[in-house]
Structure formats: C-alpha cells, structure tokens
Design an enzyme around this catalytic site. Structure first.
Site, PDB file in Angstrom:
ATOM      1  N   ASP A  53       1.015  -0.893   0.045  1.00  0.00           N
ATOM      2  CA  ASP A  53       0.285   0.006  -0.175  1.00  0.00           C
ATOM      3  C   ASP A  53       0.763   1.231   0.066  1.00  0.00           C
ATOM      4  OD1 ASP A  53      -2.663  -1.837   0.452  1.00  0.00           O
ATOM      5  OD2 ASP A  53      -2.804  -1.193   2.014  1.00  0.00           O
ATOM      6  N   LYS A  54       0.469   2.521  -0.521  1.00  0.00           N
ATOM      7  CA  LYS A  54       1.138   3.232  -0.881  1.00  0.00           C
ATOM      8  C   LYS A  54       1.915   4.635   0.750  1.00  0.00           C
ATOM      9  CE  LYS A  54       0.323   8.378  -1.922  1.00  0.00           C
ATOM     10  NZ  LYS A  54      -0.558   9.629  -2.736  1.00  0.00           N
TER      11      LYS A  54
END
Length: 234
Positions: A53-54
C-alpha cells in the site's frame, strides 16, 4: 524525488526499501510511484511483481524484465518468498473473546468480487497502555510481528482490525477515534505498518546472497515503539 534505496540488485530484480507515502504503481493523480521513479533511477523500465500500500513502508521486489516478472510473481505465489511485517496497533489481538499473544488469522476477504482465502500469522512483541488525555481512559497499544501465507489487498490491515487490533493511523480499516487521539496527543500520524524482512527460499534463493533481507523500522514506527517502552516502564 529522492532516490529509492536499493538493498540488492542483479540482472533480474531489484529489492528496494520503499518509503511511506510512495505509491507502488503510477496512474491518474499519482505524482511519484515506484515504477516511474525506479525506472528513471535505473534508466530502464521496471515491472511490478507484488504490491505494498502507498502508506506501507518496506521491502519490495521489482523485476527488470517481463520474463523476470513472470518468474518472480510465480515464486511469490508459491511461498518461496517469505514476507514479515511489523505493525503498531491500537489494541491487543483478541480471538474468540480471549487475548492471544500469538496465533493465526484465517478467513476470506472479498477481492474484486470474489471471496479469497487470507491467512496471516501473528505474534505480539510488546504491549502497554497509555492514558487518553481527554477522558483519562486507557488506550492499549501493541507491537505485532506478522508473516503472510497469502497476499491479499489490505490483508494485514483488515485482519488485524477484525481481531480488535487495528493498525494505528489506518483511516480506512482502523479505529478513527483512537487514531485521532494518538495523532493529536502522541504525534503518531502515519500508518504504522512496514515490511521489514524478506526471506528467499527454494527456487527463489540467491546463491550470492543467502541471508534474509532486513531493514530498520521507519522513524514513525520507531517513535511508536519508544512510546510503548516508556509506557511499560511507568
């Protein structure tokens, strides 16, 4: 944009340390991403084989050719690439109504309209309580080590939340009220999840690098761990 730290590189892959806040894949509205920044850094196109995930920091494998991408996607799916994470949680794992120091979270997650099996192993490294300055209630915190058997989207975040141990600063699956308090009074503002260790087994093993790849905890998670230590010493 700063250069992406490379932990290891050969003709097939790069193993990198992704910072919090850097998207893995570019797209509309994404200014910087691993696939664009690393391509510029290496001077050639790169191919993604798995995701973080970012807001999740840590170790990521990136291929340098389409053939290598197919190979390493298969190796990851086969279990020859073992991924370990550290999470700082606003709670303590509870399974079947009982606090558990270690165990397995097994179930299914809805992924692209289909129910997919998701299995995560966990163990609590340290736990403590801090006082909520608003109402003087206790907020229990725990640092948890996790190993994945499967790699579903948001798997760790969803499964930890399902056992009463949501990750701090997770504004999608976490405890919004506790997140707000921990951000305002304790300064924990970023998602407290990082991929910290990568072990290559079987067909993924590298002759020239037999030891697992490990990184230090990102600064914001280290700050949370320090908070835990201070609280447990009181």
């Amino acid at each position: 944009m700063e250069r992406i730290p490379i932990l290891y590189e050969n003709d097939e892959i790069c193993i990198i340390n992704k910072v919090t806040g850097l998207a893995v894949q570019g797209g509309e509205g994404v200014k910087h991403s691993v696939d664009t920044v690393l391509a510029q850094q290496l001077g050639k196109k790169v191919y993604l084989v798995h995701r973080l995930d970012k807001e999740t920091a840590g170790i990521l494998v990136v291929a340098k050719s389409s053939e290598a991408a197919v190979k390493w996607t298969t190796l990851i799916a086969s279990g020859d690439v073992k991924k370990e994470y550290i999470a700082l949680c606003a709670g303590y794992p509870i399974i079947d109504g009982k606090k558990e120091k270690k165990g397995i979270i097994a179930g299914t997650l809805l992924q692209r309209g289909e129910e997919r099996t998701a299995v995560t192993h966990f163990s609590v490294i340290k736990s403590a309580t801090v006082k909520n300055p608003i109402d003087n209630s206790n907020i229990e915190l725990s640092a948890v080590r996790l190993t994945l058997e499967t790699g579903r989207m948001h798997q760790i975040r969803i499964q930890l939340a399902s056992i009463a141990a949501p990750i701090i600063a997770d504004d999608k699956h976490g405890d919004f009220k506790k997140n707000k308090t921990l951000k305002k009074f304790f300064g924990i503002k970023k998602l407290c999840l990082a991929s910290v260790k990568l072990t290559l087994l079987g067909k993924a093993k590298l002759v020239e690098h037999e030891e697992p790849f490990e990184i230090e905890l990102p600064e914001h998670i280290e700050k949370g761990i320090s908070l835990l230590k201070q609280a447990s010493e009181k």
